[in-house]
Design a protein around this motif. Structure first.
Motif, PDB file in Angstrom:
ATOM      1  N   PHE A   1     -10.245  -8.655  15.003  1.00 49.63           N
ATOM      2  CA  PHE A   1     -10.871  -9.285  13.846  1.00 49.63           C
ATOM      3  C   PHE A   1     -12.194  -9.930  14.244  1.00 49.63           C
ATOM      4  O   PHE A   1     -13.208  -9.771  13.565  1.00 49.63           O
TER       5      PHE A   1
ATOM      6  N   LEU B   1       1.809  -0.712  14.782  1.00 46.12           N
ATOM      7  CA  LEU B   1       0.573  -1.358  15.195  1.00 46.12           C
ATOM      8  C   LEU B   1       0.565  -1.589  16.698  1.00 46.12           C
ATOM      9  O   LEU B   1       1.496  -2.175  17.252  1.00 46.12           O
TER      10      LEU B   1
ATOM     11  N   TYR C   1     -12.797  -5.092  10.587  1.00 50.75           N
ATOM     12  CA  TYR C   1     -11.451  -5.331  11.101  1.00 50.75           C
ATOM     13  C   TYR C   1     -10.975  -3.968  11.616  1.00 50.75           C
ATOM     14  O   TYR C   1     -10.958  -2.990  10.863  1.00 50.75           O
TER      15      TYR C   1
ATOM     16  N   PHE D   1      -3.843   6.633  15.906  1.00 46.31           N
ATOM     17  CA  PHE D   1      -4.791   6.503  14.801  1.00 46.31           C
ATOM     18  C   PHE D   1      -5.594   5.214  14.938  1.00 46.31           C
ATOM     19  O   PHE D   1      -5.033   4.139  15.137  1.00 46.31           O
TER      20      PHE D   1
ATOM     21  N   PHE E   1       0.841  -1.194   0.000  1.00 49.01           N
ATOM     22  CA  PHE E   1       0.000   0.000   0.000  1.00 49.01           C
ATOM     23  C   PHE E   1       0.878   1.246   0.000  1.00 49.01           C
ATOM     24  O   PHE E   1       1.900   1.293   0.678  1.00 49.01           O
TER      25      PHE E   1
ATOM     26  N   TYR F   1      -3.086   0.428  -3.997  1.00 46.01           N
ATOM     27  CA  TYR F   1      -2.918  -0.838  -3.300  1.00 46.01           C
ATOM     28  C   TYR F   1      -2.605  -1.922  -4.332  1.00 46.01           C
ATOM     29  O   TYR F   1      -3.285  -2.021  -5.361  1.00 46.01           O
TER      30      TYR F   1
ATOM     31  N   PHE G   1       4.283  -0.503   8.437  1.00 48.31           N
ATOM     32  CA  PHE G   1       4.629   0.728   7.741  1.00 48.31           C
ATOM     33  C   PHE G   1       6.132   0.980   7.736  1.00 48.31           C
ATOM     34  O   PHE G   1       6.830   0.673   8.713  1.00 48.31           O
TER      35      PHE G   1
ATOM     36  N   PHE H   1      -8.167  -1.530  13.951  1.00 53.60           N
ATOM     37  CA  PHE H   1      -6.765  -1.425  14.357  1.00 53.60           C
ATOM     38  C   PHE H   1      -6.541  -0.106  15.093  1.00 53.60           C
ATOM     39  O   PHE H   1      -7.213   0.893  14.845  1.00 53.60           O
TER      40      PHE H   1
ATOM     41  N   TYR I   1       0.453   5.289   0.972  1.00 58.65           N
ATOM     42  CA  TYR I   1      -0.376   6.284   1.616  1.00 58.65           C
ATOM     43  C   TYR I   1       0.320   7.637   1.562  1.00 58.65           C
ATOM     44  O   TYR I   1       1.539   7.738   1.469  1.00 58.65           O
TER      45      TYR I   1
ATOM     46  N   GLN J   1      -1.079  -4.141   8.683  1.00 58.75           N
ATOM     47  CA  GLN J   1      -0.093  -3.563   7.784  1.00 58.75           C
ATOM     48  C   GLN J   1       1.097  -3.048   8.576  1.00 58.75           C
ATOM     49  O   GLN J   1       0.950  -2.471   9.651  1.00 58.75           O
TER      50      GLN J   1
ATOM     51  N   LYS K   1      -8.757  10.711  11.817  1.00 59.63           N
ATOM     52  CA  LYS K   1      -7.885  11.874  11.695  1.00 59.63           C
ATOM     53  C   LYS K   1      -6.777  11.897  12.739  1.00 59.63           C
ATOM     54  O   LYS K   1      -5.856  12.707  12.672  1.00 59.63           O
TER      55      LYS K   1
ATOM     56  N   GLN L   1       1.937   6.764  16.162  1.00 59.82           N
ATOM     57  CA  GLN L   1       2.973   7.403  15.347  1.00 59.82           C
ATOM     58  C   GLN L   1       3.736   8.413  16.193  1.00 59.82           C
ATOM     59  O   GLN L   1       3.144   9.388  16.663  1.00 59.82           O
TER      60      GLN L   1
ATOM     61  N   PHE M   1      -8.325   5.465   7.786  1.00 59.33           N
ATOM     62  CA  PHE M   1      -7.853   5.998   9.057  1.00 59.33           C
ATOM     63  C   PHE M   1      -8.748   7.111   9.577  1.00 59.33           C
ATOM     64  O   PHE M   1      -9.320   7.882   8.812  1.00 59.33           O
TER      65      PHE M   1
ATOM     66  N   LEU N   1       4.043   4.402  11.245  1.00 61.17           N
ATOM     67  CA  LEU N   1       2.992   3.961  12.141  1.00 61.17           C
ATOM     68  C   LEU N   1       3.313   2.564  12.661  1.00 61.17           C
ATOM     69  O   LEU N   1       3.698   1.678  11.901  1.00 61.17           O
TER      70      LEU N   1
ATOM     71  N   VAL O   1     -10.535  -1.664   8.222  1.00 57.31           N
ATOM     72  CA  VAL O   1     -10.234  -2.202   6.893  1.00 57.31           C
ATOM     73  C   VAL O   1     -11.403  -1.943   5.974  1.00 57.31           C
ATOM     74  O   VAL O   1     -12.557  -2.237   6.314  1.00 57.31           O
TER      75      VAL O   1
ATOM     76  N   TYR P   1      -3.086   2.293  15.679  1.00 58.04           N
ATOM     77  CA  TYR P   1      -1.679   2.525  15.382  1.00 58.04           C
ATOM     78  C   TYR P   1      -1.202   3.732  16.172  1.00 58.04           C
ATOM     79  O   TYR P   1      -1.978   4.641  16.486  1.00 58.04           O
TER      80      TYR P   1
ATOM     81  N   GLY Q   1      -4.382  -9.440   2.216  1.00 55.32           N
ATOM     82  CA  GLY Q   1      -5.394  -8.443   2.466  1.00 55.32           C
ATOM     83  C   GLY Q   1      -6.124  -8.666   3.773  1.00 55.32           C
ATOM     84  O   GLY Q   1      -6.489  -9.787   4.089  1.00 55.32           O
ATOM     85  N   GLY Q   2      -6.305  -7.599   4.527  1.00 60.79           N
ATOM     86  CA  GLY Q   2      -7.012  -7.676   5.786  1.00 60.79           C
ATOM     87  C   GLY Q   2      -6.121  -7.896   6.983  1.00 60.79           C
ATOM     88  O   GLY Q   2      -6.522  -7.636   8.120  1.00 60.79           O
TER      89      GLY Q   2
ATOM     90  N   LEU R   1      -5.134   6.666   1.369  1.00 61.89           N
ATOM     91  CA  LEU R   1      -4.621   5.618   0.500  1.00 61.89           C
ATOM     92  C   LEU R   1      -4.472   6.147  -0.915  1.00 61.89           C
ATOM     93  O   LEU R   1      -5.384   6.773  -1.452  1.00 61.89           O
TER      94      LEU R   1
ATOM     95  N   LYS S   1      -5.124  -5.135  17.308  1.00 58.43           N
ATOM     96  CA  LYS S   1      -6.080  -5.353  16.232  1.00 58.43           C
ATOM     97  C   LYS S   1      -7.261  -6.147  16.764  1.00 58.43           C
ATOM     98  O   LYS S   1      -7.149  -6.895  17.737  1.00 58.43           O
TER      99      LYS S   1
ATOM    100  N   TYR T   1      -9.119  -4.200   1.072  1.00 60.35           N
ATOM    101  CA  TYR T   1      -8.460  -4.326   2.373  1.00 60.35           C
ATOM    102  C   TYR T   1      -7.511  -3.190   2.690  1.00 60.35           C
ATOM    103  O   TYR T   1      -6.634  -3.336   3.520  1.00 60.35           O
ATOM    104  N   ALA T   2      -7.653  -2.061   2.062  1.00 58.62           N
ATOM    105  CA  ALA T   2      -6.870  -0.898   2.468  1.00 58.62           C
ATOM    106  C   ALA T   2      -7.444  -0.336   3.761  1.00 58.62           C
ATOM    107  O   ALA T   2      -8.603  -0.560   4.099  1.00 58.62           O
ATOM    108  N   LEU T   3      -6.620   0.372   4.486  1.00 55.24           N
ATOM    109  CA  LEU T   3      -7.040   0.940   5.762  1.00 55.24           C
ATOM    110  C   LEU T   3      -7.686   2.304   5.567  1.00 55.24           C
ATOM    111  O   LEU T   3      -7.159   3.139   4.845  1.00 55.24           O
TER     112      LEU T   3
END
Lengths: 113, 114
Positions: free
Chosen positions: B51, B46, B32, B90, A33, A48, A104, B34, A35, A102, B106, B38, B104, B44, B94, B36, A98-99, A45, B49, B100-102
């Motif tokens: 699921f 983790l 899903y 953050f 990914f 991907y 970074f 999460f 970002y 992630q 703000k 920073q 986020f 970032l 998902v 994070y 996927g899922g 994003l 999580k 499956y991109a995150l």
């Protein structure tokens, strides 16, 4: 274990120049990914990849942005021509699939003058 | 589409005090989720999580979060904050409708005072 590696860490260039950001995902991760993080818009994003194939590029701002993943261990994000509004921190992340969580990289802080 | 709201932009707590950072999500199915963290100039990391299964999840650095479906929330907690916890936090969900991109929130900036 090596994490996600991004280069360069910082890039300062003049508007109109081509910028190439690089990313090496964690070995064995199939999803990658890109970002972008700005104060105004937060984390967004851009694109991907799954198994090196672009799945969703709807976040790419415009045609000046392009991304490639020629193999499982390398990806690039290119901006040509660059503009001051492209200034941001660009993050690459990878996940096992996927899922899954992630991981970074430390990001590339890009400044376009 | 999935979305995440972190209502608090900034939070200040005293070292040793308890912490709760709020996160609300919008999603039709079981998400899903999460958290994070920073630190300045860093990527970032983790924290934890969710699921499925146990709605109270434990993470690294003494953090935990509780999934509450009825409230569409996934709040992050820590019983005793350390000065090193000062960072940006953050919440993310998902986005299964975009591969499956995150997505986020703000972010919430945490300041820890002596």
């Amino acid at each position: 274990d090596a994490g996600v590696i991004q280069s360069p860490r910082h890039e300062v260039t003049e508007m109109g120049q081509e910028v190439t950001l690089r990313c090496k995902p964690i070995s064995g991760h199939n999803s990658l990914f890109w970002y972008r993080q700005t104060m105004m818009r937060g984390l967004e994003l851009l694109i991907y990849f799954n198994n090196n194939v672009p799945i969703d590029d709807s976040g790419m701002p415009e045609d000046r942005f392009s991304a490639k993943m020629p193999n499982a261990s390398f990806s690039t994000l290119k901006i040509q021509p660059s503009e001051p509004r492209d200034s941001a921190v660009y993050f690459c992340a990878s996940s096992l699939k996927g899922g899954q969580p992630q991981h970074f990289g430390d990001g590339t802080r890009l400044s376009i003058l | 589409a999935q979305s995440v709201t972190q209502p608090d932009i900034h939070i200040t707590v005293s070292e040793g005090a308890s912490l709760e950072l709020r996160c609300n999500y919008s999603y039709g199915a079981t998400p899903y989720l999460f958290w994070y963290v920073q630190s300045p100039g860093q990527g970032l990391q983790l924290l934890l999580k969710y699921f499925s299964g146990d709605t109270l999840v434990q993470g690294i650095k003494g953090f935990e979060a509780e999934f509450k479906r009825s409230q569409s929330s996934f709040n992050l907690r820590k019983p005793s904050v350390h000065w090193s916890d000062a960072a940006e936090y953050f919440c993310a969900v998902v986005a299964t409708d975009s591969g499956y991109a995150l997505n986020f929130g703000k972010g919430t900036s945490l300041l820890v005072t002596p």
